[in-house]
Design an enzyme around this catalytic site. Structure first.
Site, short mmCIF file in Angstrom:
data_model
loop_
_atom_site.label_atom_id
_atom_site.label_comp_id
_atom_site.label_asym_id
_atom_site.label_seq_id
_atom_site.Cartn_x
_atom_site.Cartn_y
_atom_site.Cartn_z
N ILE A 49 3.03 13.21 2.39
CA ILE A 49 2.69 12.48 1.17
C ILE A 49 1.29 11.90 1.32
CG2 ILE A 49 3.35 10.60 -0.38
CD1 ILE A 49 5.48 12.81 -0.20
N ARG A 93 0.83 -1.21 0.00
CA ARG A 93 0.00 0.00 0.00
C ARG A 93 0.87 1.25 0.00
NH1 ARG A 93 -3.51 -0.77 5.23
NH2 ARG A 93 -1.55 -1.68 5.94
N ASP A 101 6.86 -10.56 9.00
CA ASP A 101 6.78 -9.45 9.94
C ASP A 101 8.18 -8.86 10.09
OD1 ASP A 101 6.57 -7.74 12.09
OD2 ASP A 101 5.93 -9.25 13.54
N TYR A 155 8.52 7.84 16.68
CA TYR A 155 8.70 7.71 15.23
C TYR A 155 9.97 8.45 14.78
CZ TYR A 155 7.25 7.78 10.27
OH TYR A 155 7.18 7.63 8.91
#
Length: 243
Positions: free
Chosen positions: A187, A11, A60, A154
């Site tokens: 984005i 995706r 994973d 993050y």
């Protein structure tokens, strides 16, 4: 069979990269995904419709055993396959102010965004060194270069990958392996669909969010032989918000 592996390739930016690499090169595209097989199959079907070749490679990225098992099984089943291109794209966010951040939100983001870099790259780099060729592109983030409130976890993970990119590039350059990072800003993707685009684009000199395809073109260039003298770089693609 020369292959390009894109983690989180089903995706968003990952999908765009898979499609662009298939269009621009002769590589067999390995589409990694973890849970969304339907989206991964759609990506594969799009590649095949346009004359490209690919296959699904589920694992994973945050689990080293899962990574090693999947990659070794693929290699055993395809002894002639050589993975020359690696795009470390898979990532998640668990945003929130640091003072209220739960340990599991810290750990899951670090595991998926940073430890995945080690898990996948460490396993594949051996063959790249033996073959004296490789292209590694790490998808980082504006947050990892500039910092971003509410994304300490993050930003920490992506910032660490930036440092790892520069260091690994120095280790493997003599073997004709380049290692670069691409740092997207805002984005259009599932990861940004909850953001207030109308308000945030005011921060961007180009006055818009970017498209996944624009990131994919840059990644495709960096994987090509045209980019053979570029390594250890972090290339911002963010409409001028931070340069």
């Amino acid at each position: 069979m020369k292959c390009a592996l894109v983690t989180g390739g089903s995706r968003g930016i990952g999908k765009a990269i898979c499609l662009q690499l298939a269009a621009d090169s002769e590589y067999h595209i390995l589409i990694n995904y973890y849970k969304n097989k339907t989206a991964a199959l759609e990506t594969l079907q799009t590649i095949e419709k346009t004359g490209g070749k690919g296959s699904l490679l589920p694992f994973d990225v945050s689990n080293r055993e899962s990574v090693v098992d999947a990659l070794e099984t693929f290699q055993n089943n395809n002894p002639e396959a050589v993975i020359e291109i690696l795009v470390n794209n898979a990532g998640i966010t668990k945003d929130g102010l640091f003072m209220w951040m739960k340990p599991e939100d810290w750990n899951s983001v670090i595991n998926t965004n940073l430890n995945s870099f080690f898990n996948v790259t460490n396993h594949l780099i051996q063959n790249m060194l033996m073959n004296r060729y490789g292209r590694i592109i790490n998808i980082v983030s504006l947050a990892g270069v500039k910092g971003n409130a509410g994304q300490v976890n993050y930003a920490a993970a992506k910032g660490a990958v930036v440092a790892a990119t520069k260091s690994l590039a120095q280790e493997v350059g003599k073997r004709n392996i380049t290692v670069n990072a691409v740092a997207p800003g805002f984005i259009k993707s599932e990861m940004t669909e909850d953001l207030d685009e109308k308000e945030l684009k005011k921060m961007v000199p180009l006055n818009r969010f970017g498209n996944p395809e624009e990131v994919a073109h840059l990644v495709s260039f960096l994987t090509s032989k045209k980019a053979s003298y570029i390594t250890g770089e972090v290339i911002n693609i963010n409409g001028g918000i931070y340069s």
